[in-house]
Design a protein around this motif. Structure first.
Motif, short mmCIF file in Angstrom:
data_model
loop_
_atom_site.label_atom_id
_atom_site.label_comp_id
_atom_site.label_asym_id
_atom_site.label_seq_id
_atom_site.Cartn_x
_atom_site.Cartn_y
_atom_site.Cartn_z
N LEU A 32 0.83 -1.20 0.00
CA LEU A 32 0.00 0.00 0.00
C LEU A 32 0.87 1.26 0.00
O LEU A 32 0.60 2.21 -0.74
N ILE A 104 -9.91 3.24 4.13
CA ILE A 104 -10.11 2.00 3.39
C ILE A 104 -9.36 0.93 4.15
O ILE A 104 -8.16 1.07 4.39
N ARG A 115 -9.05 -3.37 -5.22
CA ARG A 115 -9.44 -1.97 -5.00
C ARG A 115 -8.42 -0.98 -5.55
O ARG A 115 -8.57 0.22 -5.36
N ARG A 116 -7.40 -1.49 -6.22
CA ARG A 116 -6.29 -0.67 -6.68
C ARG A 116 -6.75 0.59 -7.44
O ARG A 116 -6.32 1.70 -7.12
N ILE A 119 -8.38 3.11 -5.17
CA ILE A 119 -7.40 3.70 -4.24
C ILE A 119 -6.57 4.76 -4.97
O ILE A 119 -6.35 5.85 -4.44
N THR A 123 -6.58 8.69 -4.02
CA THR A 123 -5.30 9.29 -3.62
C THR A 123 -5.00 10.52 -4.47
O THR A 123 -4.60 11.56 -3.95
#
Length: 131
Positions: A32, A104, A115-116, A119, A123
């Motif tokens: 992450l 998350i 979920r990439r 995310i 971001t």
């Protein structure tokens, strides 16, 4: 606070592995962090050597000392916390929480991969909020 919670600026993966120690889900924590770094190259970041929380964007993008996001390891998940998450559009429904900060929760590398895209989008949107 700095005396009891020292930080490492721009930590390496080795620094993060050492700081995370025996915590579970270190693989998710590292992946992450790398996703945040890959998404926002050059983002200011530091890790708290006591609780292993990684803060992003403090004094950058118009954010104050709290920054824009944090990666925090817990026993059963790793959390990406977005400091102004309640103000972000979240079409994928990834954010949880009821305060201004939203997060998350990721319990595996599979969660992260699934979920990439969301995310990354969140971001980027967080980095553009105050710029």
């Amino acid at each position: 606070m700095a005396k009891t919670h020292p930080h490492i600026e721009s930590p390496t993966p080795e620094d993060l592995t050492r700081v995370a120690g025996e915590r579970p889900l270190v693989d998710v924590y590292l992946a992450l962090h790398q996703l945040v770094i890959d998404t926002l190259p050059g983002i200011a970041n530091s890790v708290d050597t006591v609780d292993a929380a990684i803060g992003y964007g403090a004094h950058q993008y118009g954010y104050n000392g709290w920054g824009m996001a944090a990666v925090m390891p817990y026993t059963k998940w790793v959390s990406l916390t977005l400091m102004k998450g309640s103000q972000l559009d979240d079409p994928a429904g990834l954010l949880t929480g009821s305060a201004s900060m939203r997060h998350i929760k990721l319990a595996s590398l599979e969660d992260l991969e699934a979920r990439r895209d969301g995310i990354v989008a969140l971001t980027i949107a967080a980095s553009e909020m105050n710029s």
